[in-house]
Design an enzyme around this catalytic site. Sequence first.
Site, PDB file in Angstrom:
ATOM      1  N   LYS A  26      -3.036  -3.742   5.929  1.00  0.00           N
ATOM      2  CA  LYS A  26      -2.316  -2.620   5.343  1.00  0.00           C
ATOM      3  C   LYS A  26      -3.051  -2.171   4.083  1.00  0.00           C
ATOM      4  O   LYS A  26      -3.607  -3.013   3.348  1.00  0.00           O
ATOM      5  CB  LYS A  26      -0.891  -3.082   5.002  1.00  0.00           C
ATOM      6  CG  LYS A  26       0.038  -1.982   4.490  1.00  0.00           C
ATOM      7  CD  LYS A  26       1.464  -2.520   4.374  1.00  0.00           C
ATOM      8  CE  LYS A  26       2.455  -1.498   3.857  1.00  0.00           C
ATOM      9  NZ  LYS A  26       3.834  -2.039   3.817  1.00  0.00           N
ATOM     10  N   SER A  66       7.347   0.660   6.240  1.00  0.00           N
ATOM     11  CA  SER A  66       6.200   1.349   5.708  1.00  0.00           C
ATOM     12  C   SER A  66       4.880   0.926   6.330  1.00  0.00           C
ATOM     13  O   SER A  66       3.897   1.646   6.230  1.00  0.00           O
ATOM     14  CB  SER A  66       6.141   1.152   4.196  1.00  0.00           C
ATOM     15  OG  SER A  66       5.907  -0.212   3.868  1.00  0.00           O
ATOM     16  N   SER A 118       9.706  -3.537   6.122  1.00  0.00           N
ATOM     17  CA  SER A 118       8.485  -2.805   6.480  1.00  0.00           C
ATOM     18  C   SER A 118       7.583  -3.470   7.487  1.00  0.00           C
ATOM     19  O   SER A 118       6.640  -2.843   7.961  1.00  0.00           O
ATOM     20  CB  SER A 118       7.660  -2.527   5.235  1.00  0.00           C
ATOM     21  OG  SER A 118       8.161  -1.394   4.609  1.00  0.00           O
TER      22      SER A 118
HETATM   23  N1  GLN Z   1      12.189   1.172   4.078  1.00  0.00           N
HETATM   24  C1  GLN Z   1      12.266   0.309   2.922  1.00  0.00           C
HETATM   25  C2  GLN Z   1      11.937   1.066   1.684  1.00  0.00           C
HETATM   26  O1  GLN Z   1      11.626   2.193   1.797  1.00  0.00           O
HETATM   27  C3  GLN Z   1      11.407  -0.892   3.106  1.00  0.00           C
HETATM   28  C4  GLN Z   1      10.048  -0.758   2.616  1.00  0.00           C
HETATM   29  C5  GLN Z   1       9.252  -2.022   2.644  1.00  0.00           C
HETATM   30  O2  GLN Z   1       9.699  -3.039   3.182  1.00  0.00           O
HETATM   31  N2  GLN Z   1       8.100  -1.967   1.987  1.00  0.00           N
HETATM   32  O3  GLN Z   1      11.987   0.575   0.601  1.00  0.00           O
END
Ligand code: GLN
Length: 469
Positions: free
Chosen positions: A74, A149, A173
């Site tokens: 990532k 994400s 994410s």
């Molecule tokens: N969708 C969640 C957020 O926007 C999780 C993001 C993540 O786990 N980095 O914060």
Amino acid sequence: MKYTSFDLIQKAIAEGTSVVEIVNYFLSKIEEHKDLNAFLEVFKSSALEQAQKIDEKIKNKTAGRLAGMVIGIKDNLAYKNHKVSASSKILDGFESIYTATAIQRLLDEDAIIIGRLNCDEFAMGSSNENSAYGNVLNPINKDYVPGGSSGGSAVAVAAGLCTASLGSDTGGSIRQPASFTGIVGYKPTYGTISRYGLLAYASSFDQIGPFATNVKDVALLTDVMSGKDDFDSTVAQIENHNISIIPIKKPLKIAYIKDSLENEGLDVEIKSKIEKFIDNLKSEGHIVEPVEFSYLNQMVPTYYVLTTAEASSNLARYTGVHYGRLAKNVVGVEDTYKKSRSEGFGTEVKRRIMLGTFVLSHGYYDAYYTKAQKVRRIIQNATNDILKSYDAILLPTTPSTAFKINGVKDPISMYLQDIFTVQANLAGNPAISLPIGQHSNGLPFGVQLIGKHFEESTLLSISDYLLNK
Ligand code: GLN
């Protein structure tokens, strides 16, 4: 698709395939599937260079445990002399001067890092639509999001562009995009893998974890990456850890949260598939019981108060001066910061910095931040109470299958996508998404299991059993 598991790679190597050939195969696949926009950059020369060295080591019988495993990372993980941007314009042109501990440990065991993967900007989002470098497409249906994400990380594995990948999971994410693309995604217990070299979003939640097509690879990668690290004091001081698939005690004792299956936002077909999954387990002699957990509606607000607070502090370092992009024609400190940040950050990141600054501000701190800390503790205690009597908690990973690009427009609806995933981050427990079905709309979805703190092997072994039985 070829080389979709480490077993298959090892088999190919044993039959005489070189690691250079394997890397070249993936390079051509990445090129072929460029339209998915999963990779922000392919590390062609360093990957091939590494592959050549590993081929030598294989000949000399000195190769490490991951020899030939091709991994994408990532775009929020530091890899020395390679760019990293958190999919943000504010880090445009920035190159890492050191390597994240997790990546270093993979390299030390002769894995190959093939490139960096698109994600929501600073890991904030559930659809990969917040990337400054464009959407990632779901390979199963390109009109749909891959989740976020870590959308690029999920797609790279699901489309066969690498064998495994790394993501980070602050509120889902890893698990949510794994569910949306039909693969396995694992968030280890907070403190299992060092966060050194992970660009911080919300430091008391962030955890690095792997994506793969199977649980065995997930266990192997977690084992290699985990363990204490002088650069991250939040990593658990566990000596001689060994994360692997072990024989499980049967019957399993699994709890499921009644409120989550009865949640009105849950897709009816996912609900009935999970109910069938539960009935099957019961008919095989396992104990699967409903438990009360009455904090479902508190989860998302608590998560967003605390993570935005931490994000507003963590992202204060991006001023345009130290790293990345500096705005043009600026005069003085204030103007420099203001313009660089205004131009460099995207809308969602700005929204969260403002929210976080607000909940931490004088006069509101106790009402929001302190209160959310207290709720977090209550959720942690309630989660651990359930796990005193059960091996794992079972719940949906996501309320629905992947949604259409631009299908979820307002931020609150997007935040509610995280309703089932944030519990494990609030409580710090390990959690995994396993692909268990296909919806009649043709898209996959996962079921989620939450395990006990630092009992990674147990959770992964149960998962491996459930997926292969
Ligand atoms: N969708 C969640 C957020 O926007 C999780 C993001 C993540 O786990 N980095 O914060």
